[in-house]
Structures are given as structure tokens and as C-alpha cells.
Enzyme design. Structure first.
Site, short mmCIF file in Angstrom:
data_model
loop_
_atom_site.label_atom_id
_atom_site.label_comp_id
_atom_site.label_asym_id
_atom_site.label_seq_id
_atom_site.Cartn_x
_atom_site.Cartn_y
_atom_site.Cartn_z
N THR A 239 -30.95 -8.17 1.07
CA THR A 239 -31.72 -9.38 0.80
C THR A 239 -31.95 -10.20 2.06
OG1 THR A 239 -31.89 -11.26 -0.71
CG2 THR A 239 -29.75 -10.88 0.31
N SER B 186 -35.25 -7.88 -21.57
CA SER B 186 -36.62 -8.27 -21.22
C SER B 186 -37.04 -7.58 -19.93
CB SER B 186 -36.72 -9.79 -21.04
OG SER B 186 -36.40 -10.46 -22.24
N TYR C 148 -28.42 -17.58 -2.31
CA TYR C 148 -27.52 -16.43 -2.16
C TYR C 148 -27.89 -15.60 -0.94
CZ TYR C 148 -26.05 -11.61 -2.71
OH TYR C 148 -25.56 -10.34 -2.46
N SER D 249 -26.08 -7.73 2.50
CA SER D 249 -27.09 -7.34 1.52
C SER D 249 -28.43 -7.11 2.22
CB SER D 249 -27.25 -8.43 0.47
OG SER D 249 -28.37 -8.19 -0.36
N LYS E 200 -25.91 -14.85 2.91
CA LYS E 200 -25.68 -13.57 3.59
C LYS E 200 -26.20 -13.62 5.02
CE LYS E 200 -23.68 -11.27 0.26
NZ LYS E 200 -22.27 -10.83 0.36
N TYR F 186 -16.41 -5.18 -9.16
CA TYR F 186 -17.08 -3.89 -9.39
C TYR F 186 -17.00 -2.97 -8.17
CZ TYR F 186 -21.04 -0.73 -10.36
OH TYR F 186 -21.84 0.36 -10.54
N PHE G 164 -28.37 -2.54 -1.43
CA PHE G 164 -28.91 -3.10 -2.66
C PHE G 164 -28.37 -2.34 -3.87
CE2 PHE G 164 -33.16 -5.20 -1.32
CZ PHE G 164 -32.65 -6.46 -1.58
#
Length: 361
Positions: free
Chosen positions: A129, A219, A152, A127, A156, A13, A181
Site C-alpha cells: 500500500t 457485498s 493505515y 505493505s 507504513k 494471522y 498484499f
């Protein structure tokens, strides 16, 4: 002579959009991808968008000998943008060893081969994160690194340390770590976008596939966030803007404009009155804007038109019964065009036929 850049994960992507922007900026691009979450026809679409076909090698970055052969085949690679990695938080909890092996070893292989083949620098796709659960928002580059919330995220953090330690050891490498992000959107041509293999792990492709009937439902979790209606607010960055940031980082390395051999730059997002109806967020950078000498929030006329459509769409959204809001973004159209063309899965074809039958009644 064009400078040659290696992009790992270049059919993915973010990678595919970055390849286009690198070509637009005058670079020659070599792509490595194992196609685990993308397809080879992305290379065809890159050529359609840019008018230039990038070199492509189907290869896993865990294959050290294969990587070595690629560097030998495409002599003169100046720098690397390293996207190739496993990236689903939930899956990383279920399969931590897969993530540690794939994400760590792939980077180590590249760093070991760079000096051998005279590669000057690397832009590592990190990231936000790495900050774990931050003490204050918005997060800046000065925020402390907290315990990772997933394997994950931990990969990083560890990879950033590997880069720093490698450079500190005296390796002739310069690096920029880009933390960000939630990229969303698609190329204005609709030839490139986010279409992962299998069930999407990211919100936007799942949302758009649900909107056109590929998925049964989306959801929405949580109704007690510290927001006006209790629903979660997320920050997003346009994928084309992000791709251009990677190009600027490459240029910064090759033009030797870094103030340190390892620099950390990140996305800084500014919420545009999220307490009101609009949930559109614009990219704003802190250190990145100064270091890259760019003006935050400036986009091309075509991108501005798309952003305006998104704003209009957001204003028209009705709040769902549970008080949550679903913001449809321009990539819905892109997803439909690409899915109609590409999706051949029996289950999905059956679903589409059912939808057509219902529509015809």
C-alpha cells in the site's frame, strides 16, 4: 544454542504461521501480543503444530517499560519480526489518531530498545500500500512511493522512513522491509488460520464466514473495472509462503548477507491467465528471489495438493447474476472447523441453531 527471535503480534494471522516456520527452522521464539485481534489459545495450537511451545507475553508494544522488561527477561534476543499493528484501512479513516499512535509508537519503542539489549536486526512487516495508486502494474521495488490512500497506508510509509532514518543515524541495526498484499489460506493442519475477533476486516474470512452462514451476505462492489467481466481481480499470497519469506529474511540478517543495512523486498504476483476461468495466482518474486536465493512458485507436496484443489474449485464456480465471481478457497474448511470450536458469541450461536433447525425440517 538456538538463536532467539522476538515476534510481535505473534498470535495474529501471519504472526502465528511465522512462529511455526521459525520453530521449524530451528529458532527459539518469544511472542508479544496484546490479544486485541487474536486469542491466547493460538499459542496452544502453535505447540500442537510444531511440537514446541513458544514463550508468550501478553503485552502492548506501546508499553515501553513492559518491552524493556521482556528484553531483560529473555536475554539474547537476536532479531525481531514486527507484525503488531492496527491494519484495517476503513477503520484507519475513522480513527486516524489510534493508528498513528499504535503503529508508529510501537515501532519507535522497539528501535530505541534494540541497541540497549544488543538486538541485531528487525524485519518490518510493511505493505504494498506504500505505492499508493501505481502508474504501472505489476509493481516492482523500483516503483515510486505515492501519496498514501489511507492513514493505515501512511503509517507504513512513515514507519519505513523511521527505520531508514534510525539506521542512517548510526544505530547498530540491520533491517529488511517486506512489502506484500493480501495473504490468504491457512496451515494444512487446520489448527491455524485467519479468525479475527469480531467482524472480519479482510475479504477471505468474511467470504468463508458468509459461506457457512455466520454472515448474512457478502457485498461485491464495482462492475466497471478494466477486466473481462468488469469485476475486480485481486492478487493473493499463501500465508505459509509468506511466513517462510519472513524466516528467510531473518536468516539473511543474522548471516550478514545483506548488501545494504536496510533492504526492501516485496511480493511480485503473476496472474495465471486471469482473463479465463482461473483466478488462482502464484507467488513470483523479482529482487526477492535473487536476494533470498529461492525459486518462485515452488511449494511442498501438501501445499501443491491444496493449490490443485483450489484450481479445481475455481473452474467449477458459476458466474453470479451480476457477472462477478466468488472464488472459494481452501480456508473455508479451516474457518468452519475453527469457528465451530471457538465461536461462543450469542448472536452467532443463535444463527447456527436456526441453520440447524432449517436443515432438520
Amino acid at each position: 544454542m538456538k538463536e532467539k527471535i522476538l515476534v510481535t503480534g505473534g498470535t495474529g494471522y501471519i504472526g502465528s504461521h511465522t512462529v511455526v516456520e521459525l520453530q521449524n527452522a530451528g529458532y527459539e521464539v518469544v511472542i508479544i501480543d496484546n490479544l486485541s485481534n487474536s486469542s491466547a489459545d493460538v499459542v496452544d495450537n502453535i505447540e500442537k503444530v510444531s511440537g514446541i511451545r513458544p514463550a508468550f507475553e501478553k503485552l502492548d508494544c506501546l508499553d515501553y517499560a513492559g518491552l524493556d522488561a521482556v528484553f531483560a527477561k529473555y536475554k539474547g534476543i537476536k532479531a525481531i519480526i514486527h507484525f503488531a499493528a492496527s491494519k484495517a484501512v476503513g477503520e484507519s479513516v475513522e480513527k486516524p489518531l489510534l493508528y498513528y499512535r499504535n503503529n508508529l509508537v510501537s515501532l519507535i519503542n522497539l528501535l530505541e530498545l534494540m541497541p540497549k539489549h544488543g538486538v541485531e536486526g528487525i524485519v518490518f512487516s510493511s505493505s504494498c500500500t506504500v505505492y499508493g495508486q501505481p502508474d504501472h502494474l505489476p509493481v516492482t521495488e523500483e516503483a515510486p512511493i505515492k501519496k498514501a490512500e489511507s492513514p493505515y497506508g501512511n503509517t507504513k510509509q512513515i514507519n519505513e522512513e523511521i527505520v531508514r532514518d534510525t539506521v542512517a543515524s548510526g544505530a547498530p541495526i540491520n533491517a529488511i522491509l517486506l512489502r506484500y498484499f493480501n495473504p490468504i489460506g491457512a496451515h494444512p493442519s487446520a489448527l491455524l488460520g485467519e479468525l479475527p475477533n469480531g467482524v472480519p476486516q479482510n475479504l477471505i474470512p468474511y467470504l468463508t464466514q458468509t459461506a457457512i452462514g455466520i454472515r448474512e451476505k457478502l457485498s461485491v462492489f464495482g462492475d466497471d473495472y478494466d477486466t473481462p467481466d468488469g469485476s475486480c481481480i485481486r492478487d493473493f499470497i499463501n500465508v505459509v509462503d509468506l511466513a517462510k519469506a519472513h524466516v528467510i529474511a531473518i536468516r539473511r540478517i543474522l548471516e550478514q548477507k545483506q548488501k545494504e543495512k536496510v533492504e526492501v523486498l516485496q511480493q511480485q504476483l503473476n496472474d495465471l491467465k486471469a482473463e479465463k476461468e482461473s483466478a488462482v495466482l502464484t507467488l513470483e518474486t523479482a529482487q526477492a528471489s535473487k536476494a533470498f536465493n529461492v525459486t518462485p512458485g515452488v511449494s511442498s507436496s501438501e501445499e501443491e495438493k491444496m493449490l490443485e484443489k483450489v484450481r479445481d474449485g475455481v473452474k467449477k464456480q458459476k458466474e453470479a447474476a451480476d457477472g462477478t465471481r466468488i472464488v472459494y478457497e481452501s480456508s473455508t474448511i479451516v474457518q468452519k472447523q475453527r469457528l465451530d470450536k471457538k465461536m461462543k458469541d450469542d448472536e452467532i450461536n443463535k444463527k447456527l441453531q436456526e441453520l440447524k433447525a432449517k436443515k432438520g425440517k
